[in-house]
Design a protein around this motif. Structure first.
Motif, PDB file in Angstrom:
ATOM      1  N   THR A 161       0.839  -1.209   0.000  1.00 37.83           N
ATOM      2  CA  THR A 161       0.000   0.000   0.000  1.00 37.83           C
ATOM      3  C   THR A 161       0.866   1.249   0.000  1.00 37.83           C
ATOM      4  O   THR A 161       0.613   2.192  -0.759  1.00 37.83           O
ATOM      5  CB  THR A 161      -0.944  -0.009   1.219  1.00 37.83           C
ATOM      6  N   ARG A 162       1.889   1.260   0.810  1.00 34.70           N
ATOM      7  CA  ARG A 162       2.780   2.430   0.877  1.00 34.70           C
ATOM      8  C   ARG A 162       3.507   2.636  -0.453  1.00 34.70           C
ATOM      9  O   ARG A 162       3.674   3.767  -0.912  1.00 34.70           O
ATOM     10  CB  ARG A 162       3.782   2.290   2.023  1.00 34.70           C
ATOM     11  N   HIS A 208       0.974   4.105  -2.906  1.00 33.80           N
ATOM     12  CA  HIS A 208       0.729   5.528  -2.636  1.00 33.80           C
ATOM     13  C   HIS A 208       1.843   6.385  -3.238  1.00 33.80           C
ATOM     14  O   HIS A 208       1.565   7.393  -3.894  1.00 33.80           O
ATOM     15  CB  HIS A 208       0.618   5.797  -1.131  1.00 33.80           C
TER      16      HIS A 208
END
Length: 143
Positions: free
Chosen positions: A88-89, A92
């Motif tokens: 997820t990071r 992003h």
């Protein structure tokens, strides 16, 4: 999680080569994806990110900038580093860097069991499920 660093890297750099090794372990060894499918000409021109957790490269992804959209792919996190939000990071940051280049249309093909991760990032599945590299996938986009 404070020790996690995510960086864009040239694929031919030392960190880029470690990214390719993660992809080899996750896709070629772990999921039996043929190397001829996993490695392609887009690697030379793509934006590559690596995730470094406590000094170890544990994750990677790439973004290919095509005329119609930015295509995210090759999202891989080593098994021992999963469950920490690393993918997820990385997504992003990849989306942020793509937006900085003026790209607002994002696309990917997700393994069918991973669509929830991308839905949380604003991607929507469309079309029928299809097979890619011997696994069910869904096309997903943000537009």
């Amino acid at each position: 999680m404070a020790a996690l660093t995510i960086l864009p890297v040239p694929i031919a750099s030392d960190l880029g080569l470690l990214a390719l090794e993660i992809r080899r372990k996750v896709f070629i060894v772990g999921q039996s994806v043929p190397e001829t499918i996993e490695r392609d000409a887009y690697d030379a021109e793509a934006l590559h990110l690596v995730a470094i957790d406590n000094g170890d490269v544990v994750g990677t992804l790439r973004v290919v900038f095509l005329p119609e959209h930015a295509k995210f792919g090759r999202v891989a996190v080593l098994p021992q580093a999963r469950g920490k939000g690393i993918a997820t990071r990385m997504m992003h940051l990849g989306m942020e860097l793509a937006r900085a280049r003026g790209e607002m249309r994002f696309f990917l093909t997700a393994q069918a069991d991973k669509t929830t991760l991308y839905e949380k990032l604003g991607f929507v599945a469309y079309g029928d499920e299809f097979e890619e590299a011997g696994m069910p996938h869904r096309a997903m986009r943000t537009y």
